[in-house]
Design a protein around this motif. Structure first.
Motif, PDB file in Angstrom:
ATOM      1  N   PHE A 337      55.519 -39.595  -8.833  1.00  0.00           N
ATOM      2  CA  PHE A 337      55.309 -39.013  -7.504  1.00  0.00           C
ATOM      3  C   PHE A 337      55.441 -40.074  -6.415  1.00  0.00           C
ATOM      4  O   PHE A 337      55.955 -39.801  -5.322  1.00  0.00           O
ATOM      5  CB  PHE A 337      53.932 -38.361  -7.435  1.00  0.00           C
ATOM      6  N   LYS A 354      57.158 -34.449  -6.409  1.00  0.00           N
ATOM      7  CA  LYS A 354      57.489 -35.250  -5.237  1.00  0.00           C
ATOM      8  C   LYS A 354      58.637 -34.633  -4.448  1.00  0.00           C
ATOM      9  O   LYS A 354      58.614 -34.589  -3.212  1.00  0.00           O
ATOM     10  CB  LYS A 354      57.859 -36.668  -5.680  1.00  0.00           C
ATOM     11  N   GLU A 355      59.665 -34.158  -5.169  1.00  0.00           N
ATOM     12  CA  GLU A 355      60.842 -33.611  -4.504  1.00  0.00           C
ATOM     13  C   GLU A 355      60.544 -32.326  -3.751  1.00  0.00           C
ATOM     14  O   GLU A 355      61.239 -32.003  -2.785  1.00  0.00           O
ATOM     15  CB  GLU A 355      61.943 -33.360  -5.533  1.00  0.00           C
ATOM     16  N   TYR A 357      57.069 -31.010  -2.966  1.00  0.00           N
ATOM     17  CA  TYR A 357      55.700 -30.719  -2.527  1.00  0.00           C
ATOM     18  C   TYR A 357      55.676 -30.137  -1.117  1.00  0.00           C
ATOM     19  O   TYR A 357      54.732 -29.439  -0.745  1.00  0.00           O
ATOM     20  CB  TYR A 357      54.829 -31.979  -2.612  1.00  0.00           C
TER      21      TYR A 357
END
Length: 402
Positions: A337, A354-355, A357
């Motif tokens: 993340f 992470k991509e 959220y």
């Protein structure tokens, strides 16, 4: 009546814990998915990285009509074992369409570009669809590459109809994205399944590294004591005071970004807990009668530790290993993340969160929730197994349950 061995007694107690068995079953299922890998994934291309930009951020269960265009560059067919480990490069380029019709030697399609009411109209030569290369027309004949074979046929309506039917059967069909697609139009289910391999690999390698280092250091400090114990305990106390995630990030900075670096970084961050446990267990056992007897018989310190002490503390070590497995999965997700884990396009659950959220507050929260739920379930399964192992190795618990 046959004597019940300690291992059988432990397993008997463990299998009575239904929640622990359920956790173990889920872990074994996840392990099977990780091993089979590309063989069970809808997108079996390397790293599940087949991008269809027109289909970015589609809801789970979305189904689209696809036209498969043969790629111009040659693609080798790999064997089953290679495909299971690394995937099969795709022979085709997928083009989402809303409709099509054949006219002579061409197929006219309504390309989907996000709005079914405003399709992008295109035309493809039917022989180019099949071969990926432009055909050659000469003297009423057409020559094209048909699956590696140079084929020449008479350019007639009957021939066109024959290859039209072949395209309908082999190159046009519906494709369902059961968990939707991500921001790049990649299949979420495939990337989620492949992410299990990363999480379990990090957990396994990290636990192996931490166990080898922690058991060795803990056994040495606990058995020999003195300045050895004082110096190594000082080092362990220093490392114990550092937050695990910050320690992993520091080690990652030193080693660089990558999957193998994560194995080492997470493993080096967890050995202290193992060493402290083993040290305490060894200090308690080294004064018992059978250890004194082993010394009196002239056994070497190495043999006493390896043959007489460590086998008797296997239970606590296994319990801690199971707990550390869950911790390693969480650490890897946190590193991914933050951008320190396996680098894109390698699919990791933390990287997937992470991509996407930012979509949690939008209409596509599933992009971040799905990998988050996967992390939660796997960690919870390991925690259930940890509790089950703790109860199974508890002598008092065994005596009351058997």
């Amino acid at each position: 009546m046959a004597e019940i061995t300690p291992a059988k007694r432990t397993w008997r107690v463990f299998k009575r814990n239904k929640t622990a068995i359920a956790g173990l079953a889920f872990i074994l299922l996840t392990l099977l998915v990780a091993i089979l890998g590309y063989l069970i994934m809808p997108d079996d291309t390397p790293l599940a990285n087949n991008m269809i930009i027109q289909l970015s951020i589609k809801k789970p269960g979305s189904t689209y009509l696809m036209l498969k265009l043969r790629k111009a560059e040659p693609v080798d067919t790999v064997n089953v074992f290679t495909k299971m480990l690394y995937g099969q490069p795709s022979f085709y380029k997928d083009v989402p369409i809303t409709g099509y019709r054949f006219v002579k030697d061409s197929i006219y399609v309504n390309g989907y570009i996000g709005d079914e009411d405003k399709p992008e109209k295109k035309a493809y030569n039917i022989f180019e669809v099949l071969s990926g290369q432009k055909p050659v027309y000469k003297n009423g004949n057409v020559t094209f590459n048909d699956n590696g074979l140079v084929t020449t046929v008479h350019a007639s309506a009957a021939i066109y109809q024959k290859y039209d039917a072949r395209i309908r059967d082999e190159n046009i069909g519906f494709k369902t994205f059961w968990l939707g697609t991500d921001g790049y139009g990649r299949d979420m289910l495939s990337r989620l399944l492949l992410g299990t391999r990363i999480s379990l690999a990090v957990g396994l390698m990290s636990v192996i590294i931490s166990m080898l280092l922690g058991v060795t250091v803990g056994a040495v400090t606990g058995y020999f004591g003195g300045w050895v114990d004082a110096s190594l305990s000082w080092l362990m106390n220093i490392l114990w005071a550092l937050p695990a995630l910050l320690l992993v990030i520091a080690i990652s900075f030193a080693l660089g970004k990558g999957l193998w670096q994560i194995f080492i970084a997470v493993g080096l961050s967890m050995w202290v807990e193992v060493a402290r446990l083993v040290r305490g267990q060894v200090m308690g056992l080294k004064q018992v009668e059978y250890i004194e007897a082993a010394r009196a018989l002239g056994f070497s310190n190495k043999r006493i530790i390896a043959k007489h002490i460590l086998p008797n503390i296997t239970g606590p070590i296994l319990v801690l290993a199971s707990s550390n497995f869950a911790s390693a999965i969480l650490l890897e997700a946190g590193l991914s993340f933050l951008g320190f884990g396996a680098q894109p396009p390698t699919p990791t659950w933390g990287g997937m969160i992470k991509e996407h959220y930012g979509y949690i507050v939008m209409d596509s929260a599933f992009l971040a929730i799905i990998p988050g739920v996967a992390i939660m379930l796997l960690v919870y399964a390991f925690n259930l197994v940890t509790v089950g192992l703790r109860d199974a190795f508890d002598i008092k618990s065994q005596s009351t349950r058997i």
